[in-house]
Design a protein around this motif. Structure first.
Motif, PDB file in Angstrom:
ATOM      1  N   VAL A  73       0.828  -1.211   0.000  1.00  0.00           N
ATOM      2  CA  VAL A  73       0.000   0.000   0.000  1.00  0.00           C
ATOM      3  C   VAL A  73       0.859   1.257   0.000  1.00  0.00           C
ATOM      4  CG1 VAL A  73      -0.245   0.102   2.515  1.00  0.00           C
ATOM      5  CG2 VAL A  73      -2.009   1.102   1.065  1.00  0.00           C
ATOM      6  N   ASN A  74       2.019   1.211   0.652  1.00  0.00           N
ATOM      7  CA  ASN A  74       2.857   2.397   0.669  1.00  0.00           C
ATOM      8  C   ASN A  74       3.501   2.667  -0.681  1.00  0.00           C
ATOM      9  OD1 ASN A  74       3.286   3.939   3.406  1.00  0.00           O
ATOM     10  ND2 ASN A  74       2.889   1.806   3.927  1.00  0.00           N
ATOM     11  N   ALA A  75       3.744   1.633  -1.466  1.00  0.00           N
ATOM     12  CA  ALA A  75       4.227   1.861  -2.826  1.00  0.00           C
ATOM     13  C   ALA A  75       3.164   2.588  -3.654  1.00  0.00           C
ATOM     14  CB  ALA A  75       4.581   0.525  -3.475  1.00  0.00           C
ATOM     15  N   ALA A  76       1.893   2.332  -3.333  1.00  0.00           N
ATOM     16  CA  ALA A  76       0.804   2.948  -4.087  1.00  0.00           C
ATOM     17  C   ALA A  76       0.544   4.395  -3.689  1.00  0.00           C
ATOM     18  CB  ALA A  76      -0.468   2.128  -3.903  1.00  0.00           C
ATOM     19  N   VAL A  77       0.888   4.776  -2.449  1.00  0.00           N
ATOM     20  CA  VAL A  77       0.621   6.150  -1.999  1.00  0.00           C
ATOM     21  C   VAL A  77       1.875   7.016  -1.998  1.00  0.00           C
ATOM     22  CG1 VAL A  77      -1.286   5.337  -0.556  1.00  0.00           C
ATOM     23  CG2 VAL A  77       0.969   5.685   0.482  1.00  0.00           C
ATOM     24  N   ALA A  78       3.018   6.429  -2.278  1.00  0.00           N
ATOM     25  CA  ALA A  78       4.294   7.141  -2.138  1.00  0.00           C
ATOM     26  C   ALA A  78       4.413   8.346  -3.066  1.00  0.00           C
ATOM     27  CB  ALA A  78       5.462   6.187  -2.377  1.00  0.00           C
ATOM     28  N   ALA A  79       3.810   8.282  -4.245  1.00  0.00           N
ATOM     29  CA  ALA A  79       3.958   9.372  -5.216  1.00  0.00           C
ATOM     30  C   ALA A  79       3.458  10.700  -4.667  1.00  0.00           C
ATOM     31  CB  ALA A  79       3.223   9.028  -6.507  1.00  0.00           C
ATOM     32  N   GLY A  80       2.463  10.641  -3.805  1.00  0.00           N
ATOM     33  CA  GLY A  80       1.921  11.862  -3.224  1.00  0.00           C
ATOM     34  C   GLY A  80       2.659  12.333  -1.993  1.00  0.00           C
ATOM     35  N   GLY A  81       3.654  11.569  -1.555  1.00  0.00           N
ATOM     36  CA  GLY A  81       4.435  11.957  -0.387  1.00  0.00           C
ATOM     37  C   GLY A  81       3.858  11.500   0.935  1.00  0.00           C
ATOM     38  N   GLY A  82       2.776  10.707   0.897  1.00  0.00           N
ATOM     39  CA  GLY A  82       2.160  10.252   2.134  1.00  0.00           C
ATOM     40  C   GLY A  82       2.671   8.896   2.579  1.00  0.00           C
ATOM     41  N   THR A  83       2.308   8.502   3.792  1.00  0.00           N
ATOM     42  CA  THR A  83       2.639   7.179   4.313  1.00  0.00           C
ATOM     43  C   THR A  83       1.426   6.622   5.046  1.00  0.00           C
ATOM     44  OG1 THR A  83       3.523   8.098   6.382  1.00  0.00           O
ATOM     45  CG2 THR A  83       5.102   7.645   4.610  1.00  0.00           C
ATOM     46  N   LEU A  84       1.325   5.305   5.067  1.00  0.00           N
ATOM     47  CA  LEU A  84       0.244   4.624   5.773  1.00  0.00           C
ATOM     48  C   LEU A  84       0.878   3.559   6.669  1.00  0.00           C
ATOM     49  CD1 LEU A  84      -2.873   4.514   5.930  1.00  0.00           C
ATOM     50  CD2 LEU A  84      -2.777   2.620   4.323  1.00  0.00           C
ATOM     51  N   ASP A  85       0.935   3.832   7.957  1.00  0.00           N
ATOM     52  CA  ASP A  85       1.517   2.914   8.924  1.00  0.00           C
ATOM     53  C   ASP A  85       0.419   2.160   9.666  1.00  0.00           C
ATOM     54  OD1 ASP A  85       4.039   3.697   8.190  1.00  0.00           O
ATOM     55  OD2 ASP A  85       4.406   4.957   9.941  1.00  0.00           O
ATOM     56  N   LEU A  86       0.818   1.048  10.274  1.00  0.00           N
ATOM     57  CA  LEU A  86      -0.146   0.179  10.944  1.00  0.00           C
ATOM     58  C   LEU A  86       0.428  -0.346  12.251  1.00  0.00           C
ATOM     59  CD1 LEU A  86      -2.801  -1.612  10.859  1.00  0.00           C
ATOM     60  CD2 LEU A  86      -1.376  -3.349   9.747  1.00  0.00           C
ATOM     61  N   LEU A  87      -0.387  -0.280  13.298  1.00  0.00           N
ATOM     62  CA  LEU A  87      -0.115  -1.013  14.522  1.00  0.00           C
ATOM     63  C   LEU A  87      -1.019  -2.234  14.467  1.00  0.00           C
ATOM     64  CD1 LEU A  87       1.311  -1.269  17.221  1.00  0.00           C
ATOM     65  CD2 LEU A  87      -0.435   0.204  18.232  1.00  0.00           C
ATOM     66  N   ALA A  88      -0.421  -3.376  14.167  1.00  0.00           N
ATOM     67  CA  ALA A  88      -1.180  -4.575  13.823  1.00  0.00           C
ATOM     68  C   ALA A  88      -1.852  -5.191  15.047  1.00  0.00           C
ATOM     69  CB  ALA A  88      -0.256  -5.603  13.172  1.00  0.00           C
ATOM     70  N   SER A  89      -2.937  -5.915  14.784  1.00  0.00           N
ATOM     71  CA  SER A  89      -3.638  -6.629  15.840  1.00  0.00           C
ATOM     72  C   SER A  89      -3.051  -8.026  16.017  1.00  0.00           C
ATOM     73  CB  SER A  89      -5.133  -6.717  15.517  1.00  0.00           C
ATOM     74  OG  SER A  89      -5.836  -7.269  16.615  1.00  0.00           O
ATOM     75  N   HIS A  90      -3.638  -8.752  16.946  1.00  0.00           N
ATOM     76  CA  HIS A  90      -3.233 -10.136  17.215  1.00  0.00           C
ATOM     77  C   HIS A  90      -4.495 -10.929  17.497  1.00  0.00           C
ATOM     78  CE1 HIS A  90      -1.277 -13.643  18.977  1.00  0.00           C
ATOM     79  NE2 HIS A  90      -0.119 -13.173  18.580  1.00  0.00           N
ATOM     80  N   LEU A  91      -4.534 -12.171  17.043  1.00  0.00           N
ATOM     81  CA  LEU A  91      -5.719 -12.993  17.226  1.00  0.00           C
ATOM     82  C   LEU A  91      -5.988 -13.310  18.691  1.00  0.00           C
ATOM     83  CD1 LEU A  91      -5.201 -15.456  14.217  1.00  0.00           C
ATOM     84  CD2 LEU A  91      -6.643 -13.414  14.313  1.00  0.00           C
ATOM     85  N   SER A  92      -4.995 -13.112  19.552  1.00  0.00           N
ATOM     86  CA  SER A  92      -5.166 -13.342  20.993  1.00  0.00           C
ATOM     87  C   SER A  92      -5.309 -12.038  21.763  1.00  0.00           C
ATOM     88  CB  SER A  92      -3.981 -14.148  21.550  1.00  0.00           C
ATOM     89  OG  SER A  92      -3.913 -15.426  20.963  1.00  0.00           O
ATOM     90  N   LEU A  93      -5.709 -10.975  21.072  1.00  0.00           N
ATOM     91  CA  LEU A  93      -5.862  -9.694  21.751  1.00  0.00           C
ATOM     92  C   LEU A  93      -6.946  -9.752  22.826  1.00  0.00           C
ATOM     93  CD1 LEU A  93      -4.825  -6.770  21.804  1.00  0.00           C
ATOM     94  CD2 LEU A  93      -6.568  -6.192  20.104  1.00  0.00           C
ATOM     95  N   GLY A  94      -7.868 -10.698  22.705  1.00  0.00           N
ATOM     96  CA  GLY A  94      -8.892 -10.870  23.732  1.00  0.00           C
ATOM     97  C   GLY A  94      -8.297 -11.152  25.096  1.00  0.00           C
ATOM     98  N   ASP A  95      -7.098 -11.757  25.144  1.00  0.00           N
ATOM     99  CA  ASP A  95      -6.434 -11.999  26.435  1.00  0.00           C
ATOM    100  C   ASP A  95      -6.112 -10.680  27.130  1.00  0.00           C
ATOM    101  OD1 ASP A  95      -6.555 -14.658  25.751  1.00  0.00           O
ATOM    102  OD2 ASP A  95      -4.432 -14.824  25.197  1.00  0.00           O
ATOM    103  N   ILE A  96      -5.745  -9.666  26.338  1.00  0.00           N
ATOM    104  CA  ILE A  96      -5.446  -8.352  26.899  1.00  0.00           C
ATOM    105  C   ILE A  96      -6.709  -7.743  27.485  1.00  0.00           C
ATOM    106  CG2 ILE A  96      -4.634  -6.021  26.374  1.00  0.00           C
ATOM    107  CD1 ILE A  96      -2.444  -8.137  26.303  1.00  0.00           C
ATOM    108  N   GLU A  97      -7.830  -7.909  26.784  1.00  0.00           N
ATOM    109  CA  GLU A  97      -9.112  -7.416  27.295  1.00  0.00           C
ATOM    110  C   GLU A  97      -9.394  -7.993  28.681  1.00  0.00           C
ATOM    111  OE1 GLU A  97     -12.839  -5.336  26.809  1.00  0.00           O
ATOM    112  OE2 GLU A  97     -11.551  -5.665  25.085  1.00  0.00           O
ATOM    113  N   MET A  98      -9.184  -9.289  28.837  1.00  0.00           N
ATOM    114  CA  MET A  98      -9.432  -9.927  30.132  1.00  0.00           C
ATOM    115  C   MET A  98      -8.467  -9.418  31.191  1.00  0.00           C
ATOM    116  SD  MET A  98     -10.520 -13.859  29.210  1.00  0.00           S
ATOM    117  CE  MET A  98      -9.052 -14.242  28.249  1.00  0.00           C
ATOM    118  N   ASP A  99      -7.197  -9.234  30.819  1.00  0.00           N
ATOM    119  CA  ASP A  99      -6.213  -8.731  31.776  1.00  0.00           C
ATOM    120  C   ASP A  99      -6.566  -7.318  32.251  1.00  0.00           C
ATOM    121  OD1 ASP A  99      -4.789 -11.069  31.502  1.00  0.00           O
ATOM    122  OD2 ASP A  99      -3.300 -10.239  30.126  1.00  0.00           O
TER     123      ASP A  99
END
Length: 322
Positions: free
Chosen positions: A91-117
């Protein structure tokens, strides 16, 4: 740096589609966008990474939001979020021409454990909310976002779980605005009503505890999230208009006392269903049907107007959005 939480109380309403396309479109305009995937289903994450890449490059190397939450230690400063952020290459190769960036803080399939904690740290689901750990829990994401420089990002989009649990409430506490995707049907309308009821209760509770603990937490500000509006997704069209069957539900959404976006997105499996396979949101596709392209452009333009930053986000710049 504006922070917008995208939240719903019902799954399958196009929440991830909305988040990914708004983020990609604004990055293509030359802006710096960060997306945070707080949904354990990780659909936003898998829109930009194939599952095997996520497993080997992100999950195994502890570069997910779950790993960041797990890094917290009592009475210590958490590590900066930047160390857990990734930059999806396609996706960043596709938006790079305009000078922008698209970053991600990815999820995890076990994120529900954090909810319980986090729930346990509060003392349980029905714990007294003036507990000493209240802001330790609900200020975590806000503290993480504060670790970025003002100039790191223009916009943060937070994809919340389809509920109003602890993680969603922490996202609300970290955001300036709330965006609500919904389908034009009765269940979505009920979901919006319930979401707004829970939101009102949480804002009241949070501000009450902030007042009670003002001596212990003087830096905590009152919570006043602004609802940008409801975006109607998966709308069926006939003859250039929403089908007659859906129109009562569209009017029903307008009667909830919330702003409703004039722009809507139609059902289009051709445009949206295959996005994960290409790792590119539909808005960046070269063969997007003209009617879908028009709706996406209109939606993004309306989003920018509503967030109050259209003029500042219209072209490349390294200045933050005011």
């Amino acid at each position: 740096m504006k922070a917008v939480a995208i939240a719903s109380y019902k799954g399958g309403v196009g929440k991830t589609t909305l988040t990914a396309n708004i983020g990609a479109a604004i990055a293509r305009l030359g802006r710096r966008v960060l997306m945070i995937d707080l949904d354990p289903q990780a659909n936003l994450t898998f829109s930009f990474y194939r599952p095997e890449t996520w497993r080997t490059d992100l999950a195994d190397h502890r570069r997910t939001v779950k790993a960041w939450f797990e890094s917290w230690r009592p009475e210590t400063t958490p590590p900066p979020l930047a160390g857990y952020v990734t930059t999806p290459s396609v996706v960043n190769a596709a938006v790079a021409a305009g000078g922008g960036t698209l970053d991600l803080l990815a999820s995890h399939l076990s994120l529900g454990d954090i909810e319980m904690d986090l729930t346990a740290r509060l003392g349980g689901a029905r714990a007294h909310r003036s507990t000493r750990y209240y802001f330790d829990v609900y200020q975590r994401l806000a503290t993480g976002l504060a670790s970025f420089s003002t100039y790191d990002y223009d916009l943060v989009l937070i994809d919340c779980p389809p509920n109003f649990g602890v993680i969603t409430r922490a996202a609300i506490a970290a955001c300036d605005h709330l965006l609500i995707p919904a389908r034009p049907d009765n269940l979505s309308t009920l979901g919006i009503e319930h979401l707004m009821s829970r939101l009102g209760r949480f804002v009241w509770e949070y501000n009450r505890v902030a007042g009670l603990q003002s001596g212990m937490h003087p830096a905590v500000k009152r919570l006043e999230p602004r609802v940008l509006g409801v975006v109607l997704m998966m709308v069926q069209y006939y003859g250039g208009r929403p089908t007659s069957f859906l129109r009562p539900y569209i009017h029903q959404a307008s009667g909830l006392g919330l702003p409703v976006f004039e722009s809507m997105l139609r059902v289009s499996n051709r445009s949206f269903a295959g996005a994960a396979g290409t790792q590119l949101p539909a808005v960046l596709s070269a063969d997007l049907p003209p009617e879908v392209a028009r709706e996406l452009i209109s939606l993004v333009e309306e989003f920018l107007r509503r967030v109050g930053a259209a003029s500042r986000m219209a072209g490349p710049s390294h200045r933050p959005v005011a």
